[in-house]
Design an enzyme around this catalytic site. Structure first.
Site, PDB file in Angstrom:
ATOM      1  CD  GLU A 439      -2.813  -0.644  -0.359  1.00  0.00           C
ATOM      2  OE1 GLU A 439      -2.798   0.462  -0.935  1.00  0.00           O
ATOM      3  OE2 GLU A 439      -3.267  -1.658  -0.881  1.00  0.00           O
TER       4      GLU A 439
HETATM    5  C1  LIG Z   1       2.602  -9.759   0.169  1.00  0.00           C
HETATM    6  C2  LIG Z   1       2.396  -8.643  -0.808  1.00  0.00           C
HETATM    7  C3  LIG Z   1       1.117  -8.274  -1.170  1.00  0.00           C
HETATM    8  C4  LIG Z   1       0.914  -7.253  -2.107  1.00  0.00           C
HETATM    9  N1  LIG Z   1      -0.362  -6.967  -2.526  1.00  0.00           N
HETATM   10  C5  LIG Z   1      -0.519  -6.132  -3.586  1.00  0.00           C
HETATM   11  C6  LIG Z   1      -1.801  -5.978  -4.207  1.00  0.00           C
HETATM   12  O1  LIG Z   1      -2.804  -6.577  -3.782  1.00  0.00           O
HETATM   13  N2  LIG Z   1      -1.904  -5.172  -5.292  1.00  0.00           N
HETATM   14  C7  LIG Z   1      -0.830  -4.514  -5.801  1.00  0.00           C
HETATM   15  O2  LIG Z   1      -0.987  -3.803  -6.786  1.00  0.00           O
HETATM   16  N3  LIG Z   1       0.404  -4.620  -5.227  1.00  0.00           N
HETATM   17  C8  LIG Z   1       0.577  -5.423  -4.146  1.00  0.00           C
HETATM   18  N4  LIG Z   1       1.811  -5.577  -3.592  1.00  0.00           N
HETATM   19  C9  LIG Z   1       2.926  -4.795  -4.104  1.00  0.00           C
HETATM   20  C10 LIG Z   1       3.354  -3.701  -3.155  1.00  0.00           C
HETATM   21  O3  LIG Z   1       2.380  -2.694  -3.100  1.00  0.00           O
HETATM   22  C11 LIG Z   1       4.734  -3.200  -3.631  1.00  0.00           C
HETATM   23  O4  LIG Z   1       5.666  -4.225  -3.314  1.00  0.00           O
HETATM   24  C12 LIG Z   1       5.116  -1.887  -2.989  1.00  0.00           C
HETATM   25  O5  LIG Z   1       4.308  -0.837  -3.462  1.00  0.00           O
HETATM   26  C13 LIG Z   1       6.578  -1.521  -3.263  1.00  0.00           C
HETATM   27  O6  LIG Z   1       6.910  -1.656  -4.617  1.00  0.00           O
HETATM   28  P1  LIG Z   1       8.182  -2.520  -5.010  1.00  0.00           P
HETATM   29  O7  LIG Z   1       8.097  -3.825  -4.340  1.00  0.00           O
HETATM   30  O8  LIG Z   1       8.313  -2.514  -6.471  1.00  0.00           O
HETATM   31  O9  LIG Z   1       9.409  -1.754  -4.360  1.00  0.00           O
HETATM   32  P2  LIG Z   1      10.190  -0.535  -5.036  1.00  0.00           P
HETATM   33  O10 LIG Z   1       9.241   0.474  -5.562  1.00  0.00           O
HETATM   34  O11 LIG Z   1      11.212  -1.088  -5.961  1.00  0.00           O
HETATM   35  O12 LIG Z   1      10.910   0.097  -3.767  1.00  0.00           O
HETATM   36  C14 LIG Z   1      12.131  -0.416  -3.210  1.00  0.00           C
HETATM   37  C15 LIG Z   1      12.603   0.569  -2.143  1.00  0.00           C
HETATM   38  O13 LIG Z   1      12.892   1.843  -2.754  1.00  0.00           O
HETATM   39  C16 LIG Z   1      12.143   2.869  -2.138  1.00  0.00           C
HETATM   40  N5  LIG Z   1      11.696   3.826  -3.154  1.00  0.00           N
HETATM   41  C17 LIG Z   1      11.149   3.541  -4.361  1.00  0.00           C
HETATM   42  N6  LIG Z   1      10.884   4.685  -5.012  1.00  0.00           N
HETATM   43  C18 LIG Z   1      11.257   5.711  -4.220  1.00  0.00           C
HETATM   44  C19 LIG Z   1      11.210   7.137  -4.324  1.00  0.00           C
HETATM   45  N7  LIG Z   1      10.700   7.755  -5.379  1.00  0.00           N
HETATM   46  N8  LIG Z   1      11.685   7.860  -3.285  1.00  0.00           N
HETATM   47  C20 LIG Z   1      12.178   7.264  -2.196  1.00  0.00           C
HETATM   48  N9  LIG Z   1      12.233   5.926  -2.034  1.00  0.00           N
HETATM   49  C21 LIG Z   1      11.771   5.160  -3.029  1.00  0.00           C
HETATM   50  C22 LIG Z   1      10.960   2.171  -1.463  1.00  0.00           C
HETATM   51  O14 LIG Z   1      10.459   2.910  -0.361  1.00  0.00           O
HETATM   52  C23 LIG Z   1      11.573   0.836  -1.057  1.00  0.00           C
HETATM   53  O15 LIG Z   1      12.212   0.962   0.173  1.00  0.00           O
HETATM   54  C24 LIG Z   1       2.028  -6.570  -2.634  1.00  0.00           C
HETATM   55  C25 LIG Z   1       3.324  -6.913  -2.237  1.00  0.00           C
HETATM   56  C26 LIG Z   1       3.520  -7.954  -1.364  1.00  0.00           C
HETATM   57  C27 LIG Z   1       4.930  -8.360  -1.029  1.00  0.00           C
END
Ligand SMILES: Cc1cc2nc3c(=O)[nH]c(=O)nc-3n(C[C@H](O)[C@H](O)[C@H](O)COP(=O)(O)OP(=O)(O)OC[C@H]3O[C@@H](n4cnc5c(N)ncnc54)[C@H](O)[C@@H]3O)c2cc1C
Length: 593
Positions: A439
């Site tokens: 989220e």
């Molecule tokens: C168990 C689980 C359930 C989930 N359920 C859903 C779901 O139902 N629907 C859905 O759509 N998604 C879902 N997700 C996805 C989840 O919302 C994302 O994993 C989350 O938004 C983070 O994206 P990412 O994993 O690509 O991390 P990234 O975006 O790659 O982030 C990696 C790190 O970089 C930081 N970061 C990234 N961009 C920036 C920035 N601009 N400035 C500062 N810091 C930054 C982040 O804070 C994080 O620490 C789920 C994930 C999991 C693991």
């Protein structure tokens, strides 16, 4: 170890810390009768203790299975879900014109805490359905509402929220899932989504997916994203289920925690494209998704509160049973329960105080969102909307950080047994770990707080909240209850730190945005610690004036503990925000040098 909803604490937080009672008295809730709150929470607590809590461990151990493109949940889960929705729990705050009970979001927030505490992996499913209801009700066509809302409100069908793709996580604007106009008003969607919670399951006959996709002629970035409703099974004109739609789970993740909640890769387009229906306008999908995400962010904050409370209850019970060592100064044989040791008491108080503060922040967010939706005076609605918007990232990030800290302390209190799965303490810590990530990561929440919420209208929403917090501090000082110790002074310092850090960030936002971004996470923590401390003091003041809360001094002591142990960190957090930006901005030399 079972779970008992802490009804008295919840009622105090809801009615007094979060301001539900004052809002009801001010007429913002129309003819809502506040007297039913306790009965609803007690009933929810009973259901959670009897039905959901016993399934928590089973779900963790059994997990879910994907076979032949179908997900099966753990034993007992489909039945529990049917009983839960049949009892009306999905419909608590749903719109009445679609069969909902129309109760305040604030009451549903307290229920969400209860579902999350008893069984966080179970509670996650309806949490997303509720967000879907909100988005469809706010932005959907009358036709889509007619077909889908009643079944979503009752819980007969569940909802999913599909943003994430391999290359599009926090940066949702780069998503590639494609939508083509079909010529009959519907769309054909092709692409792959990852990490989709409850993307498939066997608890309901149908699932309604809310999917972000891009039209071929859409502008790049978030301005070119549209939101589509894609049912797992198409719905016939008479409401019966029709053909299977072209959206399937093609994989499930193996995770650190939340084993019972399916996290699916969803594939659309193996058979010509999933049939989807536009919600809102083309290329305006982010607007709809924000409605959905804001609701879900508060829900995830409540997951943090719930898991924290569950971990606390379990640690408290363990500390009363486990015997090691003797009370300081005691002579003779025999050991004492570890709860006699001041260091264990401190850990338990830390758990309880952090949980209580996060609870009230989440409930206060819900009350603000309620007033924004229900008040008749547009000025009141506008101010409440600004308050709700300000509090949402704090509710999400502060509470889920707390969930992790408290669950970790829960493991610590169990000693070696905490690291052993059979106590259940480890499961809470594993399950809690996802909540600061999904989220919108907590880093993204902090950035939202600084850039959008503090940055809006010269910080107006922050200044008005700070005024209220200062009034609470004055009341603590004026009440002269020695039980508060140095609470008044500590909170006054914290409010001053929050004000100075806010002014500094506002100034940097325009002049040196990297400085503001570098301070975002400590700023959110500073906000949570100050707000949480003042809210607990407000509750303690209320408890002193009320009957029915047992000894009010326990709330005074809890508020004092928070002020003297947690809110005191505000000064250091202020200095972190202001002084450490240079070092963060110079970090490349260390990290990449
Ligand atoms: C168990 C689980 C359930 C989930 N359920 C859903 C779901 O139902 N629907 C859905 O759509 N998604 C879902 N997700 C996805 C989840 O919302 C994302 O994993 C989350 O938004 C983070 O994206 P990412 O994993 O690509 O991390 P990234 O975006 O790659 O982030 C990696 C790190 O970089 C930081 N970061 C990234 N961009 C920036 C920035 N601009 N400035 C500062 N810091 C930054 C982040 O804070 C994080 O620490 C789920 C994930 C999991 C693991």
């Amino acid at each position: 170890m079972t779970y008992r909803a802490p009804i008295n604490d919840m009622l105090l937080a809801l009615n007094h810390g979060a301001g539900l009672q004052a809002a009801v008295e001010a007429g913002h809730y129309g003819d809502f009768d506040g007297d039913i709150t306790a009965a609803v929470l007690e009933e929810a607590g009973r259901f959670a203790s009897d039905v959901l809590a016993p399934l928590n461990r089973i779900g963790d151990q059994h997990g879910i299975k994907l076979e032949n493109r179908k997900v099966t949940t753990a034993p007992g889960w489909p039945d529990a879900y049917k009983r839960w929705s049949a009892a009306g729990w999905n419909a608590v705050s749903g719109p009445e014109r679609f069969g909902g009970q129309g109760l305040p979001l604030a009451i549903n927030a307290a229920c969400t805490e209860i579902w999350s505490a008893s069984n966080i992996a179970f509670g996650l499913c309806p949490l997303l359905t509720l967000s879907a209801i909100e988005a469809l009700d706010a932005h959907g066509s009358d036709e889509l509402k007619r077909i889908y809302l009643e079944k979503l409100v009752s819980g007969e069908w569940t909802g999913t929220m599909q943003l994430t793709e391999p290359q599009a996580g926090s940066d949702v604007g780069v998503l590639r899932t494609r939508a083509e106009r079909a010529g009959d008003g519907s769309y054909r969607i092709t692409g792959t989504k990852i990490f989709i919670t409850y993307g498939d399951h066997d608890m309901t006959d149908n699932i309604v997916h809310f999917v972000l996709a891009r039209l071929p002629d859409a502008p790049p970035g978030t301005k070119g994203i549209s939101l589509f409703l894609i049912p797992k099974f198409l719905v016939n004109a008479d409401g019966s289920l029709g053909a299977r739609n072209d959206i399937y789970p093609s994989g499930v993740e193996h995770k650190l925690g939340m084993h019972a909640s399916p996290t699916c890769t969803m594939t659309m387009g193996d058979n010509g494209g999933a049939i989807g229906y536009l919600i809102g306008e083309e290329n305006r999908g982010m607007l709809c998704m924000f409605t959905m995400m804001n609701q879900a962010r508060l829900g995830v904050g409540l997951e943090g509160v719930g898991i924290a409370d569950r971990a606390y209850q379990q640690a408290l019970a363990f500390a009363q049973e486990r015997r090691q060592g003797r009370r300081a100064g005691k002579t003779g044989n025999g050991s004492d329960p570890i709860i006699v040791h001041p260091d264990v008491k401190r850990m338990l108080m830390q758990m309880r105080a952090l949980t209580a503060a996060a609870r009230t922040i989440c409930y206060a967010t819900a009350v603000a969102l309620d007033i924004a939706a229900r008040a008749t005076d547009p000025k009141v609605r506008g101010e409440a909307a600004a308050r709700g918007a300000l509090l949402t990232p704090i509710a999400k990030a502060f509470s889920t950080d707390i969930g992790n800290e408290v669950a970790s302390l829960g493991v610590q209190i169990h000693g070696g047994m905490g690291f052993i799965e059979e106590t259940g303490a480890a499961q809470h810590a594993r399950d809690a770990r996802i909540t600061p990530i999904y989220e919108g990561t907590n880093g993204i929440q902090s950035i939202d707080l600084v850039t959008r919420k503090l940055g809006s209208q010269g910080g107006a929403a922050v200044w008005s909240l700070l005024d209220e917090l200062s009034q609470t501090v004055s009341q603590v000082e004026a009440c002269n209850d020695p039980g508060f110790g140095t609470t008044g002074a500590k909170l006054r310092d914290a409010v001053a730190s929050l004000e100075r850090a806010s002014r500094w960030l506002l100034e940097r936002l325009g002049a040196a945005p990297n400085d503001a971004l570098a301070g975002a996470t400590p700023y959110l923590r500073l906000f949570g610690a100050t707000l949480g401390g003042c809210k607990l003091a407000e509750e303690a003041l209320a408890a002193r004036a009320l009957e029915g809360f047992g000894d009010p001094q326990r709330y005074v002591t809890l508020a004092r503990f928070f002020a003297e142990n947690i809110a005191v960190q505000a000064g250091a957090l202020e200095r972190t925000v202001i002084d450490s930006a240079d070092a963060v901005n110079a970090a490349d030399a260390v990290l990449l040098g």
